[in-house]
Design a protein around this motif. Structure first.
Motif, short mmCIF file in Angstrom:
data_model
loop_
_atom_site.label_atom_id
_atom_site.label_comp_id
_atom_site.label_asym_id
_atom_site.label_seq_id
_atom_site.Cartn_x
_atom_site.Cartn_y
_atom_site.Cartn_z
N TYR A 18 0.83 -1.20 0.00
CA TYR A 18 0.00 0.00 0.00
C TYR A 18 0.87 1.26 0.00
O TYR A 18 0.52 2.26 -0.64
CB TYR A 18 -0.91 -0.01 1.23
CG TYR A 18 -1.84 1.18 1.30
CD1 TYR A 18 -2.94 1.28 0.45
CD2 TYR A 18 -1.61 2.21 2.21
CE1 TYR A 18 -3.79 2.37 0.51
CE2 TYR A 18 -2.45 3.30 2.27
CZ TYR A 18 -3.55 3.38 1.42
OH TYR A 18 -4.38 4.47 1.49
N ALA A 19 2.01 1.19 0.70
CA ALA A 19 2.91 2.34 0.77
C ALA A 19 3.49 2.69 -0.61
O ALA A 19 3.80 3.85 -0.88
CB ALA A 19 4.04 2.07 1.76
N VAL A 20 3.63 1.66 -1.48
CA VAL A 20 4.15 1.91 -2.83
C VAL A 20 3.00 2.06 -3.83
O VAL A 20 3.19 1.91 -5.03
CB VAL A 20 5.12 0.80 -3.27
CG1 VAL A 20 6.33 0.77 -2.37
CG2 VAL A 20 4.43 -0.56 -3.30
N ARG A 21 1.79 2.32 -3.28
CA ARG A 21 0.59 2.62 -4.08
C ARG A 21 0.11 1.44 -4.91
O ARG A 21 -0.41 1.61 -6.02
CB ARG A 21 0.83 3.84 -4.97
CG ARG A 21 1.19 5.10 -4.19
CD ARG A 21 1.29 6.32 -5.08
NE ARG A 21 1.68 7.49 -4.33
CZ ARG A 21 0.85 8.23 -3.58
NH1 ARG A 21 -0.41 7.87 -3.49
NH2 ARG A 21 1.28 9.29 -2.94
N PHE A 22 0.29 0.22 -4.40
CA PHE A 22 -0.29 -0.95 -5.05
C PHE A 22 -1.77 -1.00 -4.72
O PHE A 22 -2.17 -0.94 -3.56
CB PHE A 22 0.41 -2.22 -4.57
CG PHE A 22 -0.16 -3.48 -5.18
CD1 PHE A 22 0.33 -3.98 -6.37
CD2 PHE A 22 -1.20 -4.16 -4.55
CE1 PHE A 22 -0.19 -5.14 -6.93
CE2 PHE A 22 -1.73 -5.31 -5.09
CZ PHE A 22 -1.22 -5.80 -6.29
N ASP A 23 -2.61 -1.15 -5.74
CA ASP A 23 -4.06 -1.18 -5.55
C ASP A 23 -4.60 -2.52 -6.03
O ASP A 23 -4.54 -2.84 -7.22
CB ASP A 23 -4.73 -0.05 -6.34
CG ASP A 23 -6.21 0.08 -6.01
OD1 ASP A 23 -6.76 -0.83 -5.36
OD2 ASP A 23 -6.83 1.09 -6.42
N ARG A 78 -8.95 -1.88 0.87
CA ARG A 78 -7.59 -1.35 0.96
C ARG A 78 -7.21 -1.19 2.43
O ARG A 78 -8.07 -1.00 3.29
CB ARG A 78 -7.49 -0.01 0.23
CG ARG A 78 -7.87 -0.07 -1.24
CD ARG A 78 -7.59 1.26 -1.93
NE ARG A 78 -8.00 1.23 -3.33
CZ ARG A 78 -9.17 1.65 -3.78
NH1 ARG A 78 -10.07 2.16 -2.92
NH2 ARG A 78 -9.48 1.60 -5.07
N ASP A 92 -6.37 1.14 4.19
CA ASP A 92 -6.75 2.38 4.87
C ASP A 92 -8.20 2.35 5.34
O ASP A 92 -8.73 3.38 5.79
CB ASP A 92 -6.53 3.59 3.96
CG ASP A 92 -7.34 3.52 2.68
OD1 ASP A 92 -7.91 2.45 2.39
OD2 ASP A 92 -7.40 4.55 1.97
#
Length: 228
Positions: free
Chosen positions: A108-113, A190, A192
């Motif tokens: 998630y920190a590297v914006r993997f969705d 996700r 978050d």
């Protein structure tokens, strides 16, 4: 937009896990019921965090008595098969739960969705992280940090824990696939959101249950994840 009832249910489930965590944390460190095998303190805390009150009951029956009694001598009777299996599943489950948290947060920190990328990438990350943590905890159990000790820890994980970890992860991944594509298709899962962690709790509990037969089989063959 996530349904209000689902968000509320997620928060309740997560709160139960936190309360269970606090109970075992207080019993271990405030009341002084320390584990003979120190790694098991981490294991039980992680287990009650995702399983909740049911795991507190397991801890009370199979974890806490182990902390209150002296290390078993060779002339004492063995612990019941069920008690050893509970410990083994809890330990492997803790590796999987910690691996899941580390891998999912890192991705998630590297914006993997997950909604836009293949889920197998997250599954690979979860599995590798779980095995890595299993090896790391075995290395930390004994003195020395030599390369030979790391190799022995890796060998022990492969021979004693890998089957149970794999069974656990298979159930977790199966549930997450259903959650993403069938059960919550309209709800973005996700890290978050509380719904994501609620879904993770369900998957981890499913993994715990699924890993039980594999752990029981290994215990029957004399393969244990930790000293008892």
């Amino acid at each position: 937009m996530q349904p209000t009832w689902l968000v509320a249910l997620s928060w309740v489930s997560l709160a139960l896990g936190v309360v269970s965590f606090a109970i075992v944390l207080a019993d271990t460190y405030l009341r002084g019921h320390r584990q003979p095998v120190k790694v098991m303190e981490i294991v039980w805390l992680v287990t009650v965090l995702y399983v909740g009150p049911a795991a507190v009951r397991l801890y009370w029956h199979w974890g806490r008595p182990e902390a209150l009694s002296p290390r078993r001598r060779e002339d004492q009777p063995r612990r019941p098969h069920r008690g050893i299996t509970v410990t083994k599943v809890s330990r492997c489950g803790a590796h999987c739960a910690l691996g899941f948290i580390v891998a999912e947060v890192a991705l998630y920190a590297v914006r993997f969705d997950p909604a836009q990328h293949p889920l197998w990438i997250t599954y690979a990350g979860d599995y590798v992280a779980a095995v890595t943590i299993a090896v790391l905890l075995r290395v930390l159990e004994g003195p020395g940090r030599s390369v030979a000790r790391i190799w022995r820890a890796l060998t022990a994980v492969v021979s004693v824990e890998l089957v149970t970890i794999t069974a656990f992860e298979a159930a977790l991944f199966a549930w997450l696939t259903l959650a993403h594509h069938m059960i919550f298709p309209e709800v973005p899962l996700r890290p978050d959101s509380p719904t994501f962690w609620f879904a993770a709790q369900i998957g981890l509990i499913a993994g715990f249950i699924t890993a039980w037969p594999a752990a029981s089989w290994q215990v029957g063959r004399g393969l244990r994840a930790a000293p008892h």
